[in-house]
Design a protein around this motif. Structure first.
Motif, PDB file in Angstrom:
ATOM      1  N   GLY A   1       3.290  48.462 160.297  1.00 16.98           N
ATOM      2  CA  GLY A   1       4.590  47.730 160.347  1.00 16.98           C
ATOM      3  C   GLY A   1       5.565  48.410 161.282  1.00 16.98           C
ATOM      4  O   GLY A   1       5.634  49.633 161.628  1.00 16.98           O
ATOM      5  N   ILE A   2       6.436  47.733 162.061  1.00 21.61           N
ATOM      6  CA  ILE A   2       7.568  48.449 163.057  1.00 21.61           C
ATOM      7  C   ILE A   2       8.740  47.639 162.450  1.00 21.61           C
ATOM      8  O   ILE A   2       9.001  46.286 162.170  1.00 21.61           O
ATOM      9  N   PHE A   3       9.760  48.449 162.412  1.00 25.49           N
ATOM     10  CA  PHE A   3      11.088  48.113 161.787  1.00 25.49           C
ATOM     11  C   PHE A   3      12.222  48.728 162.384  1.00 25.49           C
ATOM     12  O   PHE A   3      11.922  49.830 162.975  1.00 25.49           O
TER      13      PHE A   3
ATOM     14  N   LYS B   1       7.647  53.084 170.143  1.00 26.79           N
ATOM     15  CA  LYS B   1       7.829  52.370 171.175  1.00 26.79           C
ATOM     16  C   LYS B   1       7.816  50.738 171.334  1.00 26.79           C
ATOM     17  O   LYS B   1       6.358  50.235 170.761  1.00 26.79           O
ATOM     18  N   THR B   2       8.755  50.022 171.594  1.00 26.16           N
ATOM     19  CA  THR B   2       8.746  48.639 171.610  1.00 26.16           C
ATOM     20  C   THR B   2       9.052  48.060 173.074  1.00 26.16           C
ATOM     21  O   THR B   2       9.732  48.877 173.800  1.00 26.16           O
ATOM     22  N   PRO B   3       8.601  46.768 173.288  1.00 30.10           N
ATOM     23  CA  PRO B   3       8.869  46.257 174.699  1.00 30.10           C
ATOM     24  C   PRO B   3      10.276  46.138 174.895  1.00 30.10           C
ATOM     25  O   PRO B   3      10.877  46.366 175.981  1.00 30.10           O
TER      26      PRO B   3
ATOM     27  N   TYR C   1      13.690  51.616 167.162  1.00 35.41           N
ATOM     28  CA  TYR C   1      12.693  51.096 166.044  1.00 35.41           C
ATOM     29  C   TYR C   1      11.848  52.257 165.781  1.00 35.41           C
ATOM     30  O   TYR C   1      11.563  53.346 166.237  1.00 35.41           O
ATOM     31  N   LEU C   2      11.231  52.037 164.367  1.00 34.99           N
ATOM     32  CA  LEU C   2      10.401  53.091 163.716  1.00 34.99           C
ATOM     33  C   LEU C   2       9.052  52.355 163.147  1.00 34.99           C
ATOM     34  O   LEU C   2       8.742  51.205 163.244  1.00 34.99           O
TER      35      LEU C   2
END
Length: 646
Positions: free
Chosen positions: A485-487, A575-577, A585-586
Motif C-alpha cells: 500500500g501507498i498512502f 517515491k511516487t510519480p 507519500y508513505l
C-alpha cells in the motif's frame, strides 16, 4: 502477535520451564510461570462470597466492584501479583474486565477470547461478549445496567483518570458514583498473592538505542514547553525504559521494570527500588537523573504540587493512561490529561533502531526456518510431538541466536481446531499432538538487544483442503494489500484496515481482531499509539515514517482450523510519480524474513502482481537467510524449496 480492537496480550496459558533465568550465559526475560491453563475452570464461589462480605462492610459499603486487567502502570502485560481479574474470575486472557455486584458477576472481553472465556468461567459468571449487538462496554454497563444510586468501588491506582472522568458524568445522572477504595479488596481475598518482582535493571548501550537518554529528555522538555506545562509524570513502564535507555525483567516477556518518573523543565527523577539499581546504572544515568525510592512516588507528587505552585493555569501533564490516583494526588485542576509525548517520540524509530529491526528479524527468520525444517522432518518420520514440545524446540533454536534475551510473548503453537482459538496457548500437560493432516499455526517472537520480533506463519505439512487453501489465499491477498500500500502523510491505520479485509469480504469471511499493532524496540511487543484496525482511536494517530507495525490479517473457522500471516513492517517514505497536495507519500518495508507456506496458496486466485510479490518476497528471504544457514543442510534445503518461485 495479535492486534486487537484493544491492544492486548494473548492469554499466557503455556507454563514456562522453571529453569529459565540464565541459559548459555544469557539473562532471560521469561523467568516465571504465567497464567493458568487455557481450558482450566476455577471454582470462584468462595472467592466471590468473601469479596461480597467485604463489599458490605461499613468502611467500604459498595454495591459493585470493578476489577480491571491492568496494573498501576496501565500495563498490558502484567506481573503475576497483579493478575487480580484472573484470580477473581478464573479467566486468564489478558483483555477483559470483571464487575462483581452483591448478586451477580460479569466478565467483559472481546472476540479474541470468547471461546477461552466460555471454557474458563464457572457457573457464577455471565460472559459479556463485547462487540456483539446490544452488549455494552463495561464502562457503559455501570450506568446502563446497574441500579441508580449505586456506589461502585474502584482501586484508583488501577483505573485511568481519563476513564474515571468519562464514567463519572453519566453515573451522576443516575445518582450513582465511583468510590475510591482505601485498599484493593481483591488483595484481601487473595491470601496467597505472589510478591512484586524487583529484578536488576541494566543499561541499553547507545549502539542499540541510537540516542543518549539525555538527548531524549531534552526532546521531551521541548514537547512540554510547546504544551506550556511545568513538567510531566511518566507512568508507563515501556516509556520509562525507553526514555532512560534502561531495561529490566520484572514482567515476563517484557524488558521493563517497575518505576515511575517525573520530568520537569529542569529536573528528571526516576522512582525505582534501590535494590534494583547498581553502580553501572547510576553511572549510566549520571548527575542529570535523580533516583528516588519507588514507594516514595506519591509522597513526592504531593510535595511537587506545592513546589511548582501548580494550578489550572500552571499544570503538570499526565498521560491518558495515568491512574486516577495520580490525578487525585496532584489535584484534578492541576493536571493536563493528554496523550503522553513520550509515547509519540518512542513510536518513531531512529535509523539505528530501524537497522536493528532488520538485523534481528534476519536472525529470527533463520531460527524459524531451522524450526519448520526440523518439525517437517519429525512429522515425516511419524514422531509424536505435542504443541508445547514443538514450541520448546522453537525457543531452543531462537536461544542460539546472537543478542537473544528471551521470548517476546508466549508462543502460540496450534494444530487443527486449536488454531481457530485466536489466543490459544498449549498446556504442556494436556495439549494436542501436531498432525500432518491439519493446519498448523505458529505465532511467536523474540527479544533481542537490537530489536523485537513478532511473526506468524500458517503451514500444512500434508495436503490442505480446497477450503483451507482458498481461505489462506484470501488472507495472503489482504496481507499483500497492506504490504504494497501507498498512502499520503496524515493517513491513519484506521483508514487502511479495510485493505486487508477486502479479499476476505469477497468470500463472506472476516476476522475479529485488528490488522496491526505497533512494535517496541527491545521493548513491549505491543506499543501504541498507532495501529491498523477498526478501533476508532487508531484514527487519532497518523502513520509516520519510522513507525513499526505488524501486518497480520487472519481467518478462523471455529472448531476446525485457523489462519494468520504476520510480518512486521516499517513505515517509510515512498517515491511516487506525483505529489498531490504536497503531502508526501508513505509505504511499508517488511523486515520479517520467513517463507510463506506455498502449498496453501490457491494460485488461481492470485493476480499477476500478487504472484510477483510472493516470488520477490521469497527471493529476498532466500538471499538474507542462506548465509546464516550454511551449516544446517536440512534447514537450507527446506528454505530453498519453500522460496522457489510459485
Amino acid at each position: 502477535m495479535l492486534a486487537a480492537g484493544h491492544l492486548s496480550l494473548r492469554s499466557c496459558s503455556r507454563l514456562r520451564p522453571a529453569h529459565l533465568g540464565s541459559v548459555l550465559g544469557r539473562v532471560y526475560l521469561t523467568t516465571a510461570t504465567m497464567g493458568a491453563r487455557a481450558t482450566q475452570t476455577v471454582d470462584t464461589t468462595q472467592r466471590l462470597e468473601t469479596l461480597r462480605k467485604l463489599m458490605a462492610k461499613p468502611e467500604y459499603n459498595v454495591n459493585a466492584v470493578v476489577v480491571t486487567s491492568e496494573d498501576q502502570h496501565s500495563s498490558e502485560y502484567i506481573a503475576s501479583c497483579d493478575e487480580r481479574r484472573a484470580f477473581i474470575s478464573g479467566f486468564t486472557g489478558s483483555a477483559g474486565c470483571a464487575i462483581v455486584t452483591d448478586r451477580d458477576a460479569f466478565l467483559f472481553t472481546d472476540g479474541r477470547y470468547f471461546l477461552q472465556a466460555e471454557k474458563q468461567l464457572d457457573q457464577n459468571w455471565k460472559l459479556m461478549k463485547q462487540g456483539l449487538p446490544d452488549v455494552p462496554t463495561w464502562q457503559e454497563f455501570l450506568y446502563k445496567n446497574l441500579d441508580s444510586h449505586s456506589r461502585i468501588g474502584i482501586d484508583p491506582t488501577l483505573i485511568t483518570a481519563a476513564d474515571a472522568d468519562s464514567i463519572s458524568k453519566p453515573l451522576k445522572e443516575r445518582s450513582s458514583e465511583l468510590f475510591s477504595l482505601p485498599r484493593n479488596l481483591i488483595d484481601v481475598v487473595w491470601t496467597d498473592r505472589p510478591p512484586r518482582p524487583a529484578n536488576k535493571v541494566f543499561p541499553l548501550d547507545v549502539k542499540f538505542s541510537g540516542e543518549a537518554h539525555g538527548d531524549k529528555i531534552k526532546r521531551v522538555r521541548d514537547e512540554l514547553r510547546a504544551k506550556d506545562v511545568r513538567g510531566m509524570v511518566v507512568n508507563m513502564l515501556d516509556e520509562i525504559a525507553w526514555l532512560f535507555n534502561l531495561r529490566g525483567s520484572d514482567i515476563d516477556f517484557n524488558p521493563v521494570f517497575f518505576a515511575y518518573a517525573v520530568v520537569t523543565l529542569d529536573k528528571a527523577v526516576l522512582f525505582v527500588n534501590e535494590s534494583q539499581v547498581d553502580q553501572t546504572v547510576r553511572a549510566h544515568l549520571g548527575k542529570e537523573v535523580e533516583i528516588e525510592p519507588y514507594d516514595g512516588f506519591f509522597g513526592y507528587l504531593k510535595r511537587l504540587g506545592a513546589e511548582l505552585e501548580l494550578s489550572k493555569d500552571s499544570q503538570l501533564l499526565i498521560g491518558d493512561k495515568a491512574s486516577l490516583a495520580i490525578a487525585e494526588t496532584l489535584g484534578a485542576e492541576n493536571v493536563l490529561v493528554t496523550r503522553s509525548p513520550v509515547a509519540d517520540l518512542k513510536a518513531v524509530k531512529n535509523p539505528v533502531e530501524v537497522e536493528g529491526f532488520r538485523q534481528s528479524h534476519i536472525r529470527d527468520g533463520a531460527a524459524l526456518v531451522r524450526y519448520f525444517a526440523w518439525l517437517e522432518e519429525q512429522l515425516n518420520a511419524d514422531a509424536r510431538l505435542s504443541e508445547s514440545e514443538a514450541a520448546d524446540q522453537l525457543e531452543k533454536f531462537r536461544s542460539e541466536m546472537d543478542l537473544f534475551k528471551g521470548l517476546s510473548f508466549p508462543t502460540i503453537s496450534a494444530t487443527g481446531p486449536n488454531a481457530a482459538i485466536v489466543h490459544y496457548g498449549p498446556d504442556p500437560n494436556d495439549c494436542a499432538t501436531v498432525r500432518k493432516d491439519q493446519v498448523y499455526l505458529c505465532d511467536s517472537g523474540g527479544q533481542y538487544l537490537d530489536g523485537t520480533t513478532d511473526v506468524t506463519r500458517t503451514l500444512h505439512f500434508g495436503t490442505p483442503t480446497p477450503e483451507e487453501k482458498r481461505a489462506f489465499t484470501r488472507v495472503l491477498q489482504g496481507h499483500i494489500a497492506i504490504d504494497t500500500g501507498i498512502f499520503p502523510n496524515g493517513t491513519s491505520g484506521y483508514i487502511i484496515d479495510s485493505w486487508a479485509r477486502r479479499p476476505l469480504w469477497e468470500d463472506g469471511l472476516d476476522y475479529r481482531h485488528g490488522t496491526g499493532h505497533g512494535v517496541g524496540h527491545f521493548l513491549n511487543v505491543h506499543e501504541g499509539p498507532h495501529g491498523i484496525g477498526v478501533r476508532i482511536a487508531y484514527n487519532s494517530t497518523a502513520l509516520k515514517a519510522g513507525m513499526t507495525v505488524s501486518n497480520e490479517p487472519g481467518y478462523y473457522a471455529d472448531g476446525r482450523f485457523g489462519i494468520r500471516i504476520e510480518n512486521v513492517v516499517i513505515v517509510r517514505e515512498a517515491k511516487t510519480p506525483n505529489n498531490f497536495g504536497d503531502k508526501g507519500y508513505l509505504g511499508f518495508e517488511h523486515v520479517t524474513m520467513c517463507p510463506i507456506g506455498k502449498n496453501l496458496v490457491d494460485s488461481e486466485l492470485l493476480g499477476a502482481r500478487e504472484r510477483e510479490w510472493l516470488d520477490a518476497y521469497h527471493a529476498e528471504v532466500l538471499e538474507n537467510l542462506s548465509p546464516l544457514l550454511k551449516n544446517d543442510a536440512r534447514a537450507l534445503e527446506w528454505l530453498k524449496r519453500e522460496c522457489s518461485p510459485l
